[in-house]
Design a protein around this motif. Structure first.
Motif, short mmCIF file in Angstrom:
data_model
loop_
_atom_site.label_atom_id
_atom_site.label_comp_id
_atom_site.label_asym_id
_atom_site.label_seq_id
_atom_site.Cartn_x
_atom_site.Cartn_y
_atom_site.Cartn_z
N ASP A 296 -7.44 6.33 6.79
CA ASP A 296 -8.45 5.69 5.93
C ASP A 296 -7.84 4.60 5.06
N HIS A 297 -6.55 4.73 4.75
CA HIS A 297 -5.92 3.75 3.88
C HIS A 297 -5.02 2.79 4.65
N LYS B 13 0.81 -1.23 0.00
CA LYS B 13 0.00 0.00 0.00
C LYS B 13 0.84 1.28 0.00
N ALA C 153 -6.42 10.77 5.34
CA ALA C 153 -6.02 9.92 4.20
C ALA C 153 -5.16 8.76 4.70
N LYS D 298 -2.35 9.25 -1.97
CA LYS D 298 -3.56 9.79 -1.33
C LYS D 298 -3.22 10.90 -0.34
N LEU E 152 -0.10 3.77 -2.83
CA LEU E 152 -1.46 4.29 -2.66
C LEU E 152 -1.49 5.34 -1.54
N VAL E 153 -0.90 5.00 -0.41
CA VAL E 153 -0.97 5.91 0.74
C VAL E 153 -0.18 7.19 0.46
#
Ligand SMILES: Cc1cc2nc3c(=O)[nH]c(=O)nc-3n(C[C@H](O)[C@H](O)[C@H](O)COP(=O)(O)OP(=O)(O)OC[C@H]3O[C@@H](n4cnc5c(N)ncnc54)[C@H](O)[C@@H]3O)c2cc1C
Length: 535
Positions: free
Chosen positions: A479-480, A408, A476, A415, A411-412
């Motif tokens: 949430d991730h 991740k 963010a 974001k 993505l993190v």
């Protein structure tokens, strides 16, 4: 002397080079400068202390001002604008365990809040007095700074907990050893503060994070004291030392800590590599971690950070080399800089460098030798001084961080950057955001984000902008699935997000442990978890 309203020693400066200033002006617009409040003006705003004069407690306004804030961006905004929401009512500098115990008695009989204070380098409001009807006494541990025991056979050293990084290293280096714990705040942060916040040094890949280095110590709590022995390992139930690590001054005051030390390494070098884009660098870095190549540091900057860092150096020849030399070789706009550290004996160093270079090359990395690594090393503790000169030029800077499994990381990071970039979009103000992987592990990495924005003339507006960006980024992250902190800790700023990763029962447990050690909630009320009974 330590600056009262910024980072570092008053004698040390890191001027913002013209090239860097032009770069920021192009990206963000000309900085808004407003004269800062003077020390004399701010001192006038320090209210009367609510404490009676007791023993050696200092009630001096300047002492109280110097202990009112840490190093978070809101702290800076408040200090520079002279609007400090709360001050401790007094400051005590204990010189012994007995004096710490006496402070508990004073706090108990006068119903005071106590704030343990190491170097005051917290960036998440650990040491700021709460705005409360209860008077606050700050316990500054800086007089507890001695080497107490040195066990060369076991490679253990015991220090008083208020010792700062440079003093601790000097003591060990004279004996041929090092702790190797080098957070960027090294100059001013303390051993006790590192333990209490679960700090991570820049070379923790080799030396270990503070939880690997902390082997025992002496914790003084309102309920009594605990001496944690330095067993190399133990199967005798849960390891109570973990109650101290990350306890953020809520469970007691650590007066001494025993740490694992290493001989000063034969080799300590840093090397630079460029990748054509961040993704290739990230793949290489994950390989380095998962193949357990024995490095001491792995730091991969994204393209924006690579470019900004180059301009912040202000060195025309370096920028020219990057713009022409690297471009010709195909390392263009998206290039990402990786710096690795190689530490240890000569054989390990050679082996590690060879293995690292092989992996980097396989992923398209360009080896550039020691030059970049050496300049990073030279300025590793100077970089925070840039915050002073950025502020003087009209820009505010803040950083935040997380850690997340490899699957991740991208993505993190995306974001979080997106959240910061869009947080204040209706204000027509741009923000410069960039990041790097600061620590890597076989299972994941920490992401460290820096954001710079043009400050407003209005301090409230600056706090508002910061709040919007920080909240959006924190949201963010959680949430991730990221942790709210890889190294800065919880403090007051992250307290509301903690339940997300500890769960209701976890928070309840942490709070119950607090109530056990400190039934009157004298210690650092409001930090880490919300108060159960009063504020
Ligand atoms: C420019 C800059 C760079 C930074 N870089 C890093 C980094 O690379 N890595 C990193 O991990 N952090 C970093 N930090 C954050 C900060 O330096 C760390 O959190 C550090 O561990 C705090 O240590 P301190 O001695 O200043 O503690 P303080 O800020 O004084 O206190 C922090 C918390 O610890 C508690 N505490 C302090 N001493 C004791 C004690 N003896 N007993 C019980 N509780 C105690 C306090 O009550 C408070 O809750 C950075 C900060 C700045 C400003």
């Amino acid at each position: 002397m330590k600056r009262w309203n910024g980072w570092g020693d008053e004698q040390t400066t890191y001027p913002l080079p013209d090239l860097a200033k032009n770069y920021l002006e192009n990206l963000l617009g000309e900085g808004n400068t407003r004269p800062d409040a003077s020390l004399e003006e701010v001192l006038k705003s320090v209210p009367e202390s609510r404490l009676p004069s007791i023993g050696t407690i200092s009630l001096e306004p300047e002492e109280r001002l110097r202990h009112a804030c840490g190093q978070s961006l809101p702290d800076w905004i408040n200090l520079r604008s002279g609007r400090i929401p709360s001050f401790p009512d007094g400051v005590l500098y204990p010189t012994s365990d007995d004096q710490i115990k006496e402070a508990f008695e004073i706090a108990f009989s006068n119903q005071l809040i106590l704030i343990p204070y190491g170097g005051g380098t917290s960036v998440v409001r650990h040491i700021n007095p709460p705005q409360s009807d209860t008077p606050v006494l700050t316990i500054d541990l800086s007089n507890l700074d001695q080497l107490v025991d040195f066990d060369e056979t076991s490679l253990l050293a015991t220090f008083e907990a208020g010792i700062r990084g440079p003093h601790l290293e000097q003591r060990l280096n004279k004996l041929g050893y090092t702790l190797g714990h080098f957070p960027q705040s090294f100059e001013f942060s303390t051993l006790g503060g590192w333990v209490a916040t679960r700090s991570s040094g820049q070379q923790s890949y080799y030396y270990g994070r503070i939880e690997d280095l902390f082997r025992g110590g002496y914790l003084i709590t309102p309920q009594g004291s605990i001496d944690f022995p330095s067993f190399p390992a133990s199967a005798a139930g849960p390891d109570l030392r973990h109650l101290v690590l990350g306890s953020e001054g809520r469970y007691g005051i650590l007066s001494r800590a025993t740490v694992a030390i290493k001989p000063i390494p034969e080799v300590e070098e840093f090397y630079g590599y460029f990748f054509k884009e961040w993704e290739a660098g990230m793949l290489a870095v994950r390989n380095l971690a998962q193949k357990e190549i024995q490095l001491s540091m792995v730091r991969l900057s994204d393209a924006q950070e690579t470019e900004t860092t180059l301009f912040l150096t202000g060195r025309k020849n370096l920028i020219h080399w990057a713009e022409f030399g690297l471009e010709k070789l195909g390392y263009r706009q998206n290039r990402s800089l990786l710096i690795i550290g190689v530490t240890g004996d000569i054989y390990r160093a050679i082996r590690s460098l060879k293995a690292a270079t092989h992996i980097c090359r396989k992923n398209g990395g360009l080896y550039t030798g020691k030059f970049i690594g050496r300049s990073w090393r030279k300025s590793r503790f100077l970089v925070p001084y840039l915050r002073n000169s950025l502020w003087d030029s009209g820009y505010a800077l803040d950083t935040l961080e997380t850690a997340i499994p490899w699957s991740k990381v991208q993505l993190v990071k995306d974001k979080t950057i997106e959240a910061i970039t869009s947080a204040n979009h209706n204000q027509n103000e741009r923000v410069l955001v960039f990041g790097h992987l600061s620590h890597v592990y076989p299972t994941g990495a920490s992401i460290y984000i820096t954001y710079i924005f043009r400050r407003s003339y209005d301090p409230d507006e600056n706090i508002h902008r910061w709040h919007e960006m920080k909240s959006a980024a924190s949201k963010a992250i959680i949430d991730h699935g990221g942790t709210i902190s890889h190294q800065h800790g919880v403090g007051r700023d992250h307290a509301r997000y903690l339940e997300n990763e500890k769960g209701k029962i976890g928070i309840n447990l942490l709070s119950k442990i607090g109530q056990f050690f400190d039934p009157e909630e004298l210690l650092n009320r409001g930090v880490m978890f919300e108060d159960q009974s009063k504020n």
